[in-house]
Design a protein around this motif. Sequence first.
Motif, PDB file in Angstrom:
ATOM      1  N   ASN A  18      11.941  23.459   1.805  1.00 31.64           N
ATOM      2  CA  ASN A  18      11.877  24.559   2.901  1.00 31.64           C
ATOM      3  C   ASN A  18      10.418  24.926   2.911  1.00 31.64           C
ATOM      4  N   ARG A  19       9.278  23.953   2.418  1.00 32.16           N
ATOM      5  CA  ARG A  19       7.910  24.239   2.798  1.00 32.16           C
ATOM      6  C   ARG A  19       7.617  23.628   3.860  1.00 32.16           C
ATOM      7  N   PHE A  20       6.884  24.219   4.472  1.00 27.13           N
ATOM      8  CA  PHE A  20       6.110  23.771   5.942  1.00 27.13           C
ATOM      9  C   PHE A  20       5.277  22.601   5.778  1.00 27.13           C
ATOM     10  N   SER A  21       4.729  22.495   4.563  1.00 28.12           N
ATOM     11  CA  SER A  21       4.179  21.072   4.333  1.00 28.12           C
ATOM     12  C   SER A  21       4.987  19.953   4.482  1.00 28.12           C
ATOM     13  N   TRP A  22       6.224  20.067   3.832  1.00 25.58           N
ATOM     14  CA  TRP A  22       7.161  19.006   3.938  1.00 25.58           C
ATOM     15  C   TRP A  22       7.835  18.815   5.401  1.00 25.58           C
ATOM     16  N   LYS A  23       7.806  19.919   5.953  1.00 26.10           N
ATOM     17  CA  LYS A  23       8.376  19.866   7.520  1.00 26.10           C
ATOM     18  C   LYS A  23       7.370  18.897   8.405  1.00 26.10           C
ATOM     19  N   LEU A  24       5.978  19.015   8.100  1.00 27.24           N
ATOM     20  CA  LEU A  24       4.959  18.205   8.806  1.00 27.24           C
ATOM     21  C   LEU A  24       5.230  16.961   8.368  1.00 27.24           C
ATOM     22  N   ILE A  25       5.319  16.863   7.120  1.00 26.34           N
ATOM     23  CA  ILE A  25       5.453  15.294   6.685  1.00 26.34           C
ATOM     24  C   ILE A  25       6.681  14.624   7.028  1.00 26.34           C
ATOM     25  N   LYS A  74       3.368  32.336  13.154  1.00 31.03           N
ATOM     26  CA  LYS A  74       1.950  31.577  13.553  1.00 31.03           C
ATOM     27  C   LYS A  74       2.223  30.029  13.203  1.00 31.03           C
ATOM     28  N   LEU A  75       3.021  29.951  12.102  1.00 32.01           N
ATOM     29  CA  LEU A  75       3.283  28.468  11.685  1.00 32.01           C
ATOM     30  C   LEU A  75       4.167  27.787  12.763  1.00 32.01           C
ATOM     31  N   LYS A  76       5.424  28.585  12.998  1.00 38.20           N
ATOM     32  CA  LYS A  76       6.136  28.051  14.038  1.00 38.20           C
ATOM     33  C   LYS A  76       5.505  27.702  15.323  1.00 38.20           C
ATOM     34  N   SER A  77       4.624  28.565  16.007  1.00 38.75           N
ATOM     35  CA  SER A  77       3.862  28.590  17.130  1.00 38.75           C
ATOM     36  C   SER A  77       2.930  27.375  16.965  1.00 38.75           C
ATOM     37  N   PHE A  78       2.429  26.993  15.848  1.00 35.95           N
ATOM     38  CA  PHE A  78       1.321  25.606  15.737  1.00 35.95           C
ATOM     39  C   PHE A  78       2.547  24.428  15.541  1.00 35.95           C
ATOM     40  N   PHE A  79       3.606  24.557  15.152  1.00 35.08           N
ATOM     41  CA  PHE A  79       4.313  23.437  14.972  1.00 35.08           C
ATOM     42  C   PHE A  79       5.009  22.882  16.192  1.00 35.08           C
ATOM     43  N   GLY A 103       2.431  18.670  22.257  1.00 36.90           N
ATOM     44  CA  GLY A 103       1.164  17.873  22.641  1.00 36.90           C
ATOM     45  C   GLY A 103       1.349  16.403  22.089  1.00 36.90           C
ATOM     46  N   VAL A 104       1.850  16.183  21.052  1.00 34.66           N
ATOM     47  CA  VAL A 104       2.070  14.667  20.619  1.00 34.66           C
ATOM     48  C   VAL A 104       2.937  13.970  21.778  1.00 34.66           C
ATOM     49  N   LEU A 105       4.094  14.521  22.103  1.00 31.71           N
ATOM     50  CA  LEU A 105       5.143  13.850  22.971  1.00 31.71           C
ATOM     51  C   LEU A 105       4.415  13.859  24.368  1.00 31.71           C
ATOM     52  N   PHE A 106       3.623  14.719  24.936  1.00 28.20           N
ATOM     53  CA  PHE A 106       3.405  14.612  26.251  1.00 28.20           C
ATOM     54  C   PHE A 106       2.101  13.859  26.409  1.00 28.20           C
ATOM     55  N   THR A 107       1.112  13.896  25.637  1.00 25.52           N
ATOM     56  CA  THR A 107      -0.160  12.913  25.416  1.00 25.52           C
ATOM     57  C   THR A 107       0.053  11.506  25.460  1.00 25.52           C
ATOM     58  N   VAL A 108       1.417  11.035  25.320  1.00 26.64           N
ATOM     59  CA  VAL A 108       1.652   9.581  25.428  1.00 26.64           C
ATOM     60  C   VAL A 108       1.585   9.221  26.880  1.00 26.64           C
ATOM     61  N   PHE A 109       1.500  10.473  27.970  1.00 22.10           N
ATOM     62  CA  PHE A 109       1.324   9.769  29.187  1.00 22.10           C
ATOM     63  C   PHE A 109      -0.007   9.512  29.452  1.00 22.10           C
ATOM     64  N   LEU A 154      -4.754  23.566  22.064  1.00 22.01           N
ATOM     65  CA  LEU A 154      -4.066  25.254  21.641  1.00 22.01           C
ATOM     66  C   LEU A 154      -3.578  25.142  20.110  1.00 22.01           C
ATOM     67  N   ALA A 155      -2.980  23.755  19.924  1.00 20.12           N
ATOM     68  CA  ALA A 155      -2.246  23.915  18.543  1.00 20.12           C
ATOM     69  C   ALA A 155      -3.450  23.874  17.644  1.00 20.12           C
ATOM     70  N   PHE A 156      -4.625  23.129  17.758  1.00 20.02           N
ATOM     71  CA  PHE A 156      -5.612  22.818  16.723  1.00 20.02           C
ATOM     72  C   PHE A 156      -6.389  24.217  16.721  1.00 20.02           C
ATOM     73  N   TYR A 157      -6.530  25.071  17.720  1.00 20.93           N
ATOM     74  CA  TYR A 157      -7.222  26.282  17.764  1.00 20.93           C
ATOM     75  C   TYR A 157      -6.161  27.164  16.859  1.00 20.93           C
ATOM     76  N   GLU A 158      -4.808  27.198  17.235  1.00 20.06           N
ATOM     77  CA  GLU A 158      -4.203  27.863  16.286  1.00 20.06           C
ATOM     78  C   GLU A 158      -4.372  27.557  14.803  1.00 20.06           C
TER      79      GLU A 158
END
Length: 384
Positions: free
Chosen positions: A110-117, A187-192, A198-204, A229-233
């Motif tokens: 349930n850790r946010f770090s593992w969610k990112l990994i 805030k974590l949810k917003s950043f995630f 961003g990752v999905l759309f910058t593929v364009f 916006l993600a990295f500013y968050e």
Amino acid sequence: MGVLLRFFFVTPIQLNYKFILHAHSHTALLGWIYLGLTTLIYKIFLSEAQKPNLYKHIFIFTNICIIGMLVTFPIQGYALFSIIFSTLFLFASYWISWFAMKNIPRKFKNRFSWKLIKTALLYLVYSSIGPWAIGGVMATLGPESIWYKTSIYFYLHFQYNGWFILALLGVLFYIFEEKGIVFNPQKLKSFFLLINFGVLFTVFLSVLWFHPPVIFYLFGLVGAVAQVLAFYELYLLLKKHFPILKKSIAPRAFFLLKIAGSLMVLKLVMQLFSAFPYIANLAFQLKDFVIGYLHLVFLGIVITTLLAFLNYFKLLRLPKSFVSIFLLAFVTTESLIFYKAIAFWISLPFFQHYYVCLAILSCLFPISVGILFFGNFKIVNRKS
């Protein structure tokens, strides 16, 4: 191999440039960054799973694949044996992803770090669509098809924007979690959400080189804005905790993290501008912009952060001479690469011994890595 590629422009070399280029890129991304990240993930999250033999088998199989690519690519380029080892490596990446998902201890789930990994590992698997597609494209449409390059760029995009960066962010959040820092869940949810959008759309942005419909530029721009916006968050989330990080991490490692953070800002700005047709066309015409950008991401952001974290978890010592020479090599070679692109763009003078200077300065990379390797090798022997 990277140095050898630079010397191709200085003196005649009786080798195939493209074959060495393929070997260089595969070994750097898979033999170094990939192994570094999976080692960190195992050390932090999976060492308590008590499956050392299974992990050892995955590790050995992975290295057999990497060594196979290291040997076969310089000899034959994309051909039977190099494709076999590349394909086997994809299965190795699926194996480590499965291993991590299945054996993650309950306390981390349930850790946010593992969610990112976990998300990073999903991007690792997702990126493999690119290599699988290459085989079909070459068999049907040939290497001159726009789908050939698109498959490569698809793979690269989800490797560095998805797998590499999210995995490193997961390690960063783990460090803060271990220090007892609790973040605002909203805030974590917003950043995630922002960073994944961003990752999905910058593929364009990776397909603008063949002048697609305008909607592709708009999608790419939306993705680039989402990443800003993600990295500013992220900055807002972490800024008051930087003193804690500075106290708990070695000065050299913290210095590398500051460099990576500064270069991330530059990457986001470059990425944002690349969504506009003029800049996208410029990057396609002047390949040094793309080469400089990719080296900025891999050498300046991913590797510096990876080194800092390997040092933090006592997996690697960072000699002062290594850090100094490595950064000197990075700054000087990047400056020359971008200078060449800008010189051709706005008609600046292009000095005569450019390629000699670039090749000689590139020699600093293996020198610095040699210092890193032998410095750590001595420590291991001393401990033994």
